[in-house]
Enzyme design. Sequence first.
Site, PDB file in Angstrom:
ATOM      1  N   LEU A 136       0.868  -1.170   0.000  1.00 49.04           N
ATOM      2  CA  LEU A 136       0.000   0.000   0.000  1.00 49.04           C
ATOM      3  C   LEU A 136       0.906   1.221   0.000  1.00 49.04           C
ATOM      4  O   LEU A 136       1.980   1.200   0.602  1.00 49.04           O
ATOM      5  CB  LEU A 136      -0.892   0.025   1.247  1.00 49.04           C
ATOM      6  CG  LEU A 136      -1.966  -1.057   1.377  1.00 49.04           C
ATOM      7  CD1 LEU A 136      -2.670  -0.931   2.724  1.00 49.04           C
ATOM      8  CD2 LEU A 136      -2.980  -0.972   0.236  1.00 49.04           C
ATOM      9  N   ASP A 137       0.482   2.289  -0.644  1.00 51.06           N
ATOM     10  CA  ASP A 137       1.253   3.527  -0.616  1.00 51.06           C
ATOM     11  C   ASP A 137       1.414   4.007   0.816  1.00 51.06           C
ATOM     12  O   ASP A 137       0.586   3.705   1.694  1.00 51.06           O
ATOM     13  CB  ASP A 137       0.563   4.610  -1.444  1.00 51.06           C
ATOM     14  CG  ASP A 137       0.512   4.268  -2.923  1.00 51.06           C
ATOM     15  OD1 ASP A 137       1.378   3.508  -3.374  1.00 51.06           O
ATOM     16  OD2 ASP A 137      -0.404   4.749  -3.605  1.00 51.06           O
ATOM     17  N   LYS A 138       2.442   4.784   1.066  1.00 50.01           N
ATOM     18  CA  LYS A 138       2.731   5.276   2.407  1.00 50.01           C
ATOM     19  C   LYS A 138       1.492   5.865   3.075  1.00 50.01           C
ATOM     20  O   LYS A 138       1.194   5.564   4.236  1.00 50.01           O
ATOM     21  CB  LYS A 138       3.835   6.334   2.342  1.00 50.01           C
ATOM     22  CG  LYS A 138       4.091   7.059   3.661  1.00 50.01           C
ATOM     23  CD  LYS A 138       5.104   8.177   3.488  1.00 50.01           C
ATOM     24  CE  LYS A 138       5.262   8.964   4.787  1.00 50.01           C
ATOM     25  NZ  LYS A 138       6.202  10.108   4.640  1.00 50.01           N
TER      26      LYS A 138
END
Length: 323
Positions: A136-138
Amino acid sequence: MSGPVRRATVPPEAAGRRFDQTLAQMFPEYSRSRLAAWIRDGHARLDGAAVAPRHVVRGGEAVELTPRLAAEVAMAPQPIALDIRYEDADLLVLAKPAGLVVHPGAGNPAGTLQNALLHHDPALAQVPRAGIVHRLDKDTSGLMVVAKSLRAHAALAAMLAAREIHRQYEAVVVGTLVAGGTVDAPLGRHPVDRLRRAVRDGDAGKPAVTHYRVRERYRAHTLLQCNLESGRTHQIRVHLAHIGHPLVGDPLYGGGLRLPRGAAPALVEALKGFRRQALHAERLAFAHPVDGRALAFAAERPADLRALIEALRADAASAAEAR
């Protein structure tokens, strides 16, 4: 240390492509640079023979891959709290908070989920990327599955490639959508900005499909449910921006602040203060990679997203009462 030998057959649609490119599609759990190194070292063979990474495949060849895992993880464990929702000998499911980077990279050498996983279970040092099979993106919150064994890692990676792991997201976007739909647009690296992805045609893009449906409409925003057929980097963020409805708070693809006319101070504050993409991985469902049990998990909205949605609802209700 060598992992178990992986055997597969080059799919017919790969005909005419380089061996390293084909291998990256067949074994997406490993980076292309690592696969290319294994090809050069003879650890990835085609019909039993060592070939160069740029060797062109014809389709139908037998592939034999012997992963080299001796230095898969060269980083320090760190005592970072994990919100684990399920765990057994082969996998764990966790809810990642917004702000936590999944694995080290440029500008993020430590303080990542990968460091936290190594502290939670030191044996994960023997699994590629400490068991991380998707990311997942940050600044995206929500559910992730992590492999704790090599057999689970291989199976989960294959399930991801076959679209057998079902992921559902919740997103708040700019603008009001009348109905749901599907975005079927290939994605690839942005031609200029290395931090961004973009809709790209031809060989520059890989197939990507996002389905979305409307859950709630507000005066100038919409709450969506999104389901993926593929899992490309930044997929939901790029696809929704592509149709003119970027995620609220998205620093890369957002369309800036949008306020409905006469917005209450509480909504103005909520929108201005929401400084990440409004995206949450709320559901995860798949068959257990070892025993086949059906597993399904849900993660509640984090506090910041919950507050944003409540402010949007209150504004919409107030405007309706004033009419």
